[in-house]
Scaffold this motif. Structure first.
Motif, mmCIF file in Angstrom:
data_model
loop_
_atom_site.group_PDB
_atom_site.id
_atom_site.type_symbol
_atom_site.label_atom_id
_atom_site.label_comp_id
_atom_site.label_asym_id
_atom_site.label_seq_id
_atom_site.Cartn_x
_atom_site.Cartn_y
_atom_site.Cartn_z
ATOM 1 N N VAL A 1 47.331 51.838 47.727
ATOM 2 C CA VAL A 1 47.183 51.044 48.957
ATOM 3 C C VAL A 1 45.771 50.465 49.041
ATOM 4 C CG1 VAL A 1 47.156 51.159 51.477
ATOM 5 C CG2 VAL A 1 48.909 52.401 50.202
ATOM 6 N N GLY A 2 45.694 49.171 49.193
ATOM 7 C CA GLY A 2 44.389 48.523 49.363
ATOM 8 C C GLY A 2 43.718 48.117 48.072
ATOM 9 N N LEU A 3 44.310 48.475 46.928
ATOM 10 C CA LEU A 3 43.679 48.103 45.658
ATOM 11 C C LEU A 3 44.169 46.735 45.199
ATOM 12 C CD1 LEU A 3 43.754 51.402 43.550
ATOM 13 C CD2 LEU A 3 41.883 50.466 44.905
ATOM 14 N N ASP A 4 43.238 45.949 44.668
ATOM 15 C CA ASP A 4 43.652 44.668 44.103
ATOM 16 C C ASP A 4 44.407 44.944 42.796
ATOM 17 O OD1 ASP A 4 40.345 44.845 43.488
ATOM 18 O OD2 ASP A 4 41.640 44.519 41.732
ATOM 19 N N PRO A 5 45.155 43.981 42.306
ATOM 20 C CA PRO A 5 45.996 44.221 41.123
ATOM 21 C C PRO A 5 45.215 44.736 39.915
ATOM 22 C CG PRO A 5 46.617 42.161 42.163
ATOM 23 C CD PRO A 5 45.388 42.628 42.871
ATOM 24 N N GLN A 6 44.019 44.197 39.713
ATOM 25 C CA GLN A 6 43.214 44.632 38.569
ATOM 26 C C GLN A 6 42.850 46.108 38.714
ATOM 27 O OE1 GLN A 6 42.279 42.965 35.809
ATOM 28 N NE2 GLN A 6 41.170 44.750 35.065
ATOM 29 N N SER A 7 42.402 46.472 39.925
ATOM 30 C CA SER A 7 41.996 47.856 40.173
ATOM 31 C C SER A 7 43.188 48.803 40.121
ATOM 32 C CB SER A 7 41.305 47.969 41.541
ATOM 33 O OG SER A 7 40.139 47.185 41.567
ATOM 34 N N ALA A 8 44.330 48.321 40.617
ATOM 35 C CA ALA A 8 45.532 49.158 40.574
ATOM 36 C C ALA A 8 45.898 49.462 39.127
ATOM 37 C CB ALA A 8 46.684 48.456 41.283
ATOM 38 N N ARG A 9 45.775 48.444 38.276
ATOM 39 C CA ARG A 9 46.077 48.630 36.861
ATOM 40 C C ARG A 9 45.095 49.623 36.224
ATOM 41 N NH1 ARG A 9 47.568 43.772 32.815
ATOM 42 N NH2 ARG A 9 48.176 45.057 31.046
ATOM 43 N N GLU A 10 43.811 49.454 36.575
ATOM 44 C CA GLU A 10 42.790 50.371 36.051
ATOM 45 C C GLU A 10 43.109 51.805 36.469
ATOM 46 O OE1 GLU A 10 40.130 47.752 33.985
ATOM 47 O OE2 GLU A 10 40.338 49.932 34.061
ATOM 48 N N LEU A 11 43.502 51.960 37.725
ATOM 49 C CA LEU A 11 43.809 53.302 38.221
ATOM 50 C C LEU A 11 44.973 53.915 37.473
ATOM 51 C CD1 LEU A 11 43.420 55.671 40.144
ATOM 52 C CD2 LEU A 11 44.795 54.456 41.834
ATOM 53 N N LYS A 12 45.993 53.109 37.231
ATOM 54 C CA LYS A 12 47.150 53.632 36.478
ATOM 55 C C LYS A 12 46.717 54.083 35.094
ATOM 56 C CE LYS A 12 50.155 50.337 38.724
ATOM 57 N NZ LYS A 12 50.862 49.062 38.531
ATOM 58 N N GLU A 13 45.841 53.298 34.472
ATOM 59 C CA GLU A 13 45.372 53.674 33.129
ATOM 60 C C GLU A 13 44.542 54.947 33.187
ATOM 61 O OE1 GLU A 13 43.377 50.257 31.508
ATOM 62 O OE2 GLU A 13 45.251 49.095 31.389
ATOM 63 N N ILE A 14 43.738 55.079 34.235
ATOM 64 C CA ILE A 14 42.934 56.291 34.405
ATOM 65 C C ILE A 14 43.843 57.502 34.592
ATOM 66 C CG2 ILE A 14 41.395 57.474 36.046
ATOM 67 C CD1 ILE A 14 40.014 54.709 36.445
ATOM 68 N N MET A 15 44.895 57.319 35.399
ATOM 69 C CA MET A 15 45.831 58.412 35.633
ATOM 70 C C MET A 15 46.516 58.806 34.320
ATOM 71 S SD MET A 15 47.357 56.949 39.230
ATOM 72 C CE MET A 15 48.763 58.034 39.422
ATOM 73 N N ARG A 16 46.893 57.803 33.544
ATOM 74 C CA ARG A 16 47.572 58.088 32.278
ATOM 75 C C ARG A 16 46.658 58.850 31.329
ATOM 76 N NH1 ARG A 16 52.339 58.971 31.596
ATOM 77 N NH2 ARG A 16 51.417 60.844 30.709
ATOM 78 N N ARG A 17 45.416 58.381 31.226
ATOM 79 C CA ARG A 17 44.446 59.035 30.334
ATOM 80 C C ARG A 17 44.180 60.464 30.805
ATOM 81 N NH1 ARG A 17 41.564 54.025 30.264
ATOM 82 N NH2 ARG A 17 40.082 54.798 31.838
ATOM 83 N N HIS A 18 44.103 60.633 32.107
ATOM 84 C CA HIS A 18 43.822 61.962 32.660
ATOM 85 C C HIS A 18 44.959 62.927 32.334
ATOM 86 C CE1 HIS A 18 41.237 64.412 35.207
ATOM 87 N NE2 HIS A 18 42.311 64.900 35.798
ATOM 88 N N ALA A 19 46.167 62.446 32.465
ATOM 89 C CA ALA A 19 47.324 63.293 32.140
ATOM 90 C C ALA A 19 47.381 63.560 30.636
ATOM 91 C CB ALA A 19 48.601 62.631 32.621
ATOM 92 N N ASP A 20 47.130 62.543 29.845
ATOM 93 C CA ASP A 20 47.205 62.696 28.388
ATOM 94 C C ASP A 20 46.164 63.685 27.878
ATOM 95 O OD1 ASP A 20 48.085 59.206 27.686
ATOM 96 O OD2 ASP A 20 49.280 60.933 28.313
ATOM 97 N N ALA A 21 45.122 63.902 28.654
ATOM 98 C CA ALA A 21 44.081 64.871 28.274
ATOM 99 C C ALA A 21 44.493 66.301 28.624
ATOM 100 C CB ALA A 21 42.767 64.519 28.966
ATOM 101 N N GLY A 22 45.725 66.471 29.051
ATOM 102 C CA GLY A 22 46.226 67.815 29.320
ATOM 103 C C GLY A 22 46.122 68.244 30.774
ATOM 104 N N ASN A 23 45.883 67.293 31.660
ATOM 105 C CA ASN A 23 45.749 67.620 33.078
ATOM 106 C C ASN A 23 47.023 67.263 33.837
ATOM 107 O OD1 ASN A 23 42.855 68.321 32.861
ATOM 108 N ND2 ASN A 23 42.609 66.127 32.431
ATOM 109 N N VAL A 24 47.070 67.700 35.077
ATOM 110 C CA VAL A 24 48.191 67.386 35.958
ATOM 111 C C VAL A 24 47.780 66.224 36.860
ATOM 112 C CG1 VAL A 24 49.657 68.235 37.841
ATOM 113 C CG2 VAL A 24 48.948 69.793 36.001
ATOM 114 N N VAL A 25 48.655 65.247 36.982
ATOM 115 C CA VAL A 25 48.431 64.179 37.956
ATOM 116 C C VAL A 25 49.615 64.178 38.896
ATOM 117 C CG1 VAL A 25 48.130 61.700 38.334
ATOM 118 C CG2 VAL A 25 47.065 62.806 36.345
#
Lengths: 560, 244
Positions: free
Chosen positions: B163-187
């Motif tokens: 909510v409130g994120l521009d499309p570019q930032s929303a995409r960045e956040l999704k990538e951050i979430m993916r990387r965070h999970a791929d590192a063995g963490n829970v999202v």
């Protein structure tokens, strides 16, 4: 007019409508009302007793004026803060100014909401004393009409003056990066200057050294001094003269009363007209500039590591000092308390020194100073009593960070202690200097006062934080609601006042009794202060233990 | 992992359960999307996990640490982004990050390295030393995310993060979430945006009326519901008791 009415009605609803959990504060409100009633009753009894004496000396109009002036000053001080936080720094300014309503209507509607709140405080300050004075001195019916007019219109006058004062202040602050901090500093300086001016008129109450003057001369000087003091707020003095039907300007009582009433109403109308004329444009410009954040870069450019406790303390300080409502309520005492101590110390020192045999005069004068330090330096500081409330919705962080609640509370207590001790130290130094000048400095009383304040201040801070932790006001929208409209802050303050009064009375009484019966005033002073210090230490130890055992329990109860 | 065991929450003196007997497991390495209509219990669940709200029955553990009896240790594993955007607005972005890093015990070197990456990704560097009260809603959301990630939490919890994120930032956040999970963490995040859930979630759960009515991978859910779209599935189960 229609726009102003709609705006005022809506703002009043949002201002006074109960929030979540306000029902559970009912018991607290009852206690608050009871304490307020007790205080009012005490003031009323005092003026009922003193009324005949004032009448004998012929200073009833002046005393009445000073009682109304007290209400005016209280509303002026707190109303100015209210105007800054609720009018200029409010989050809804942009939204309201975008509506098809004149900016002056928005301004006046917000002013009306501030008035509705301040009138209650003004009533508490003005009504008990004047009512008791009027009854005990058998005043005419006009006196009671005057009380009603004063209750309704003295706060109006004070707020109109406050709004006129706030326009240039807000405009000046809007050009600075740290608008909130600058506004707070300007306000504190303004009020300190105001109190300083009042000091000049307090000096005018001095009536010589007592030894060389007759009673008639002393009374004449006192009357002259009272007239000078009352004349500072001349329109209010005019209202008091109307109420007491005191002819001052012309020979006829009726004519003088009408002229006095015209002066009062004329001032209110003139201030109102000025406010309406200036407020609209000035408010819109100043309010919108407050919301322009073109450059609010803070000074730090590097990451700075701290311990968890250090980080929490920094957060506490920054969140407080950068918010004008918080900063004024928590820091104004650092400047105002010493000033008030000096003002009251000089007045009481002068009076008692000339009329009462030593050493009782010394202890009564010093006792008055000590009372002011306890009340203004300790009790008026709201950092401790709003420690949790000021978190508001960001309290969520307190719940989620991996720091024990006792540590979070410790951070609040430490910062509260620092502010309180700075205030108390400055006030104590001011009192010592004033006592030395007035010739009533008692080294024993000074040292014991310092020890007492050292222990009592810490105990009060702990109690204040604990009191707020039990039932904080977290659902505020404007910061003012957290500090000003927060009933939680009043109970500790009133208890502090009560403790201060009882403590000072104990010290004075024991000193006088031991002096009169045994010729050992120092023993009486020592015993009284010893008892106060022991009781304060016990309260401090208990509060530390209680917080340690119960912090988790109270934090876990809280939710947002 | 994060484990909810028969967790129930009742508000005040009502008989209505905001969360009713929730049992759920969140595994390392996955992004779990928590879906549901307004008032379903998503935020309540998240607040119970993060320690904001108490609960009446059940147990929640975070990598073996009970959020009630071992609260501080459990919270140390969690990075949380609220849905309301409230924070310490009088602090600058840097001061806020310093605060979060200090309470989680992150060294200056580590916070600098993590923040520099995130600031670049979110294009927030120029506002980092300005007060948060001057930020737009989207900027506040970004600094809250940075604050939640500065200590590299093993569990990242986000409540309506897009909510409130521009499309570019929303995409960045999704990538951050993916990387965070791929590192063995829970999202673990809640969202109304089904499209986002479909794109990034490994598993989703649908909660309605306080009850978890469906939980599983998207393939499992779709297979169980006759290969309908997630939107159709969501609309059909919200308010029903269908189990996968």
């Amino acid at each position: 007019m229609h726009g102003w009415f709609l705006m005022t009605r809506t703002l009043m609803k949002t201002f006074f409508r109960k929030g979540k959990g306000d029902g559970s504060r009912f018991a607290g409100m009852i206690v608050l009302a009871a304490l307020g009633a007790l205080l009012s009753a005490g003031v009323a009894v005092m003026f009922a007793f003193l009324g005949p004496a004032f009448a004998a000396v012929g200073i009833v109009p002046e005393v009445t004026a000073l009682l109304l002036d007290a209400g005016f000053i209280v509303v002026l001080v707190f109303g100015t803060i209210g105007i800054f936080s609720y009018v200029y720094f409010a989050r809804d300014s942009e939204f309201l100014l975008s509506l098809p309503v004149r900016p002056s209507a928005v301004f006046l509607a917000k002013l009306a909401a501030v008035y509705a709140q301040e009138i209650m405080i003004a009533a508490l300050v003005m009504v008990p004393g004047t009512l008791a004075l009027g009854i005990s001195t058998v005043q005419p019916a006009t006196y009671y009409i005057m009380i009603l007019l004063a209750l309704l219109l003295v706060p109006v006058m004070a707020l109109l003056v406050a709004s006129l004062v706030s326009v240039p202040l807000a405009a000046a602050a809007s050009f600075f990066r740290r608008k909130g901090a600058v506004s707070g500093i300007l306000l504190i300086i303004l009020f300190a200057a105001f109190m300083g001016v009042y000091m000049y008129f307090v000096y005018s109450m001095s009536y010589g050294t007592g030894g060389d003057q007759s009673v008639e001369e002393i009374l004449a000087e006192m009357q002259s001094g009272m007239v000078t003091m009352a004349s500072v707020l001349y329109p209010v003095y005019a209202l008091a003269r109307f109420g007491t039907l005191t002819p001052a300007l012309v020979g006829s009582v009726a004519g003088s009363a009408l002229i006095d009433l015209a002066i009062f109403f004329g001032t209110v109308i003139a201030a109102g007209a000025l406010t309406v004329l200036i407020s609209g444009k000035a408010y819109k410009g100043a309010a919108l500039r407050q919301n322009e954040h073109t450059s609010s870069v803070t000074s730090a450019r590097e990451y700075v590591a701290s311990s968890a406790l250090g980080a929490l303390m920094k957060k506490e300080w920054r969140e407080m000092v950068r918010n004008i409502s918080f900063a004024f309520q928590c820091l104004a005492g650092v400047v105002l308390a010493p000033v008030i101590v000096v003002v009251v110390s000089l007045a009481s020192g002068m009076q008692n020194f000339t009329l009462v045999p030593l050493p009782s005069a010394e202890i009564m004068a010093w006792g008055t100073s000590l009372l002011m330090i306890v009340m203004m330096g300790v009790g008026m500081n709201q950092f401790a009593t709003t420690a949790v409330s000021r978190e508001g919705q960001s309290f969520a962080y307190s719940k989620t960070i991996p720091v024990p609640y006792a540590t979070q509370l410790l951070a609040k207590i430490i910062v509260a202690d620092i502010i309180a001790y700075i205030t108390v130290t400055l006030s104590l130094v001011a009192a010592i200097v004033t006592a030395a000048i007035g010739g009533y400095a008692d080294p024993l009383a000074i040292v014991l006062s310092a020890v007492f304040l050292l222990v009592y201040t810490a105990a009060y801070v702990n109690f204040g934080v604990l009191h707020d932790l039990k039932k904080p006001k977290l659902d505020w929208v404007t910061p003012r609601e957290a500090v000003k409209s927060n009933a939680t802050t009043v109970v500790p303050m009133l208890l502090d006042f009560l403790i201060g009064i009882l403590g000072v009375v104990l010290v004075c009484v024991l000193t006088i009794v031991f002096d009169a019966n045994f010729g050992l005033p120092a023993a009486g002073t020592g015993i009284a202060f010893g008892a106060l210090i022991i009781l304060s230490a016990a309260a401090l130890v208990w509060s530390v233990s209680y917080i340690r055992k119960n912090a988790d329990k109270y934090y876990n109860r809280l939710s947002i | 992992m994060v484990l909810f065991e028969n967790v129930s929450k009742i508000y005040g003196k009502s008989n209505v359960k905001a969360v009713d007997d929730l049992t759920l497991e969140l595994r390392p390495g996955e992004i779990y999307g928590f879906l549901g209509p307004n008032g379903a219990g998503k935020t309540t669940t998240i607040k119970m996990l993060t320690g904001i709200l108490p609960f009446e029955s059940g147990r929640i553990t975070v990598f073996g640490r009970d959020v009630v009896t071992d609260a501080v240790a459990a919270k140390r594993e969690i990075g949380y982004v609220t849905d309301s955007g409230v924070m310490y607005e009088k602090l600058s972005g840097r001061e806020f990050v310093d605060f979060m890093a200090d309470v989680y015990g992150v060294s200056v070197a580590e916070r600098r390295q993590r923040c520099d990456e995130l600031l670049a990704a979110f294009n927030l560097a120029s506002a980092f030393d300005s007060r948060i009260e001057t930020y737009s809603h989207g900027m506040k959301q970004k600094i809250a995310i940075i604050g939640a990630l500065v200590h590299a939490p093993r569990v990242l919890v986000l409540d309506e993060p897009m909510v409130g994120l521009d499309p570019q930032s929303a995409r960045e956040l999704k990538e951050i979430m993916r990387r965070h999970a791929d590192a063995g963490n829970v999202v673990f995040f809640s969202t109304h945006v089904l499209d986002t859930a479909e794109k990034i979630c490994d598993r989703v759960g649908i909660i309605t009326g306080g009850r978890l009515v469906m939980s599983g991978s998207l393939d499992e859910i779709k297979a169980a519901k006759g290969d309908e779209s997630l939107e159709d599935i969501f609309l059909s189960v919200a308010g029903t008791g269908t189990e996968v």
